[in-house]
Design a protein around this motif. Sequence first.
Motif, mmCIF file in Angstrom:
data_model
loop_
_atom_site.group_PDB
_atom_site.id
_atom_site.type_symbol
_atom_site.label_atom_id
_atom_site.label_comp_id
_atom_site.label_asym_id
_atom_site.label_seq_id
_atom_site.Cartn_x
_atom_site.Cartn_y
_atom_site.Cartn_z
ATOM 1 N N GLY A 143 16.955 17.816 0.198
ATOM 2 C CA GLY A 143 16.410 17.347 1.470
ATOM 3 C C GLY A 143 15.082 16.634 1.294
ATOM 4 N N GLU A 144 14.191 17.202 0.516
ATOM 5 C CA GLU A 144 12.880 16.591 0.289
ATOM 6 C C GLU A 144 13.004 15.294 -0.514
ATOM 7 N N ARG A 145 13.853 15.292 -1.534
ATOM 8 C CA ARG A 145 14.046 14.072 -2.337
ATOM 9 C C ARG A 145 14.676 12.975 -1.489
ATOM 10 N N ARG A 146 15.637 13.319 -0.645
ATOM 11 C CA ARG A 146 16.281 12.340 0.235
ATOM 12 C C ARG A 146 15.258 11.762 1.220
ATOM 13 N N ARG A 147 14.425 12.630 1.804
ATOM 14 C CA ARG A 147 13.390 12.173 2.724
ATOM 15 C C ARG A 147 12.459 11.193 2.021
ATOM 16 N N ARG A 148 12.042 11.524 0.815
ATOM 17 C CA ARG A 148 11.118 10.665 0.065
ATOM 18 C C ARG A 148 11.777 9.332 -0.305
ATOM 19 N N ALA A 149 13.039 9.352 -0.729
ATOM 20 C CA ALA A 149 13.728 8.113 -1.083
ATOM 21 C C ALA A 149 13.810 7.181 0.123
ATOM 22 N N TYR A 150 14.128 7.732 1.287
ATOM 23 C CA TYR A 150 14.197 6.893 2.489
ATOM 24 C C TYR A 150 12.812 6.447 2.942
ATOM 25 N N GLU A 151 11.803 7.226 2.656
ATOM 26 C CA GLU A 151 10.427 6.796 2.930
ATOM 27 C C GLU A 151 10.093 5.564 2.092
ATOM 28 N N LEU A 152 10.498 5.571 0.821
ATOM 29 C CA LEU A 152 10.266 4.415 -0.052
ATOM 30 C C LEU A 152 11.071 3.205 0.412
ATOM 31 N N LEU A 153 12.313 3.433 0.866
ATOM 32 C CA LEU A 153 13.134 2.333 1.384
ATOM 33 C C LEU A 153 12.473 1.725 2.626
ATOM 34 N N ALA A 154 11.882 2.553 3.474
ATOM 35 C CA ALA A 154 11.186 2.051 4.663
ATOM 36 C C ALA A 154 9.993 1.182 4.272
ATOM 37 N N VAL A 155 9.282 1.555 3.218
ATOM 38 C CA VAL A 155 8.162 0.735 2.745
ATOM 39 C C VAL A 155 8.681 -0.622 2.281
ATOM 40 N N LEU A 156 9.803 -0.625 1.541
ATOM 41 C CA LEU A 156 10.398 -1.879 1.082
ATOM 42 C C LEU A 156 10.767 -2.755 2.277
ATOM 43 N N GLU A 157 11.432 -2.166 3.265
ATOM 44 C CA GLU A 157 11.836 -2.943 4.436
ATOM 45 C C GLU A 157 10.618 -3.466 5.195
ATOM 46 N N ASP A 158 9.612 -2.646 5.376
ATOM 47 C CA ASP A 158 8.394 -3.080 6.065
ATOM 48 C C ASP A 158 7.682 -4.189 5.293
ATOM 49 N N ALA A 159 7.715 -4.114 3.963
ATOM 50 C CA ALA A 159 7.045 -5.124 3.137
ATOM 51 C C ALA A 159 7.696 -6.495 3.281
ATOM 52 N N LEU A 160 8.945 -6.538 3.717
ATOM 53 C CA LEU A 160 9.646 -7.808 3.906
ATOM 54 C C LEU A 160 9.440 -8.394 5.303
ATOM 55 N N ARG A 161 8.758 -7.666 6.158
ATOM 56 C CA ARG A 161 8.522 -8.147 7.523
ATOM 57 C C ARG A 161 7.193 -8.895 7.602
ATOM 58 N N PRO A 182 0.808 -1.225 0.000
ATOM 59 C CA PRO A 182 0.000 0.000 0.000
ATOM 60 C C PRO A 182 0.845 1.280 0.000
ATOM 61 N N GLY A 183 1.992 1.257 0.646
ATOM 62 C CA GLY A 183 2.842 2.442 0.708
ATOM 63 C C GLY A 183 3.501 2.792 -0.610
ATOM 64 N N LEU A 184 3.400 1.898 -1.604
ATOM 65 C CA LEU A 184 3.965 2.165 -2.924
ATOM 66 C C LEU A 184 2.893 2.415 -3.975
ATOM 67 N N ALA A 185 1.672 2.655 -3.536
ATOM 68 C CA ALA A 185 0.595 2.979 -4.482
ATOM 69 C C ALA A 185 0.986 4.237 -5.259
ATOM 70 N N GLY A 186 0.904 4.178 -6.562
ATOM 71 C CA GLY A 186 1.261 5.310 -7.406
ATOM 72 C C GLY A 186 2.742 5.392 -7.734
ATOM 73 N N VAL A 187 3.551 4.482 -7.176
ATOM 74 C CA VAL A 187 4.988 4.444 -7.450
ATOM 75 C C VAL A 187 5.243 3.381 -8.513
ATOM 76 N N ALA A 188 6.079 3.692 -9.490
ATOM 77 C CA ALA A 188 6.429 2.713 -10.513
ATOM 78 C C ALA A 188 7.327 1.646 -9.894
ATOM 79 N N VAL A 189 6.834 0.401 -9.822
ATOM 80 C CA VAL A 189 7.622 -0.743 -9.373
ATOM 81 C C VAL A 189 7.895 -1.572 -10.609
#
Length: 156
Positions: A90-108, A21-28
Amino acid sequence: MATSAVPAAIAALVQILTEAPGLAGVAVIDGPPTADMADEDLVAVGWSVGDDQASAESTQDFAYAGARTRDEEFNISGWIESWSGEEDFGERRRRAYELLAVLEDALRATAAQPEAPTLLGTVQWAHLTRHRLQQQFTDSGARVGIAWTVSCVARI
């Protein structure tokens, strides 16, 4: 008998991330982009930026005497990218790490996704083990990327 768990694990990781759900609208995407990726956010599985980046890398050994089964350890490479056409790293870095957190959470493992750490049963376990931040300013604005690695263990 399978020669490697890599193909099924990559397909399962793409499925898990596509359904996150956290990647809705993101190209995977599975593998490298095949067209100009004009999306602001991107998650690529089995592809990363850099000449030294393999899509996946594996080692195998016999699981037990008798050579009936093998243990395979492998890493799946991937890439997360965020850009907006503006100059705010700063905003792009925050967003990239937000996406990385979704990836990590999706593996849990969760109640909704109990098989996530096993990549839907394709491996014994998988988890995010490395990431590397890359920032650049282009004629399209600030781009922030994160090269990531998911490490896996499988019995084949």
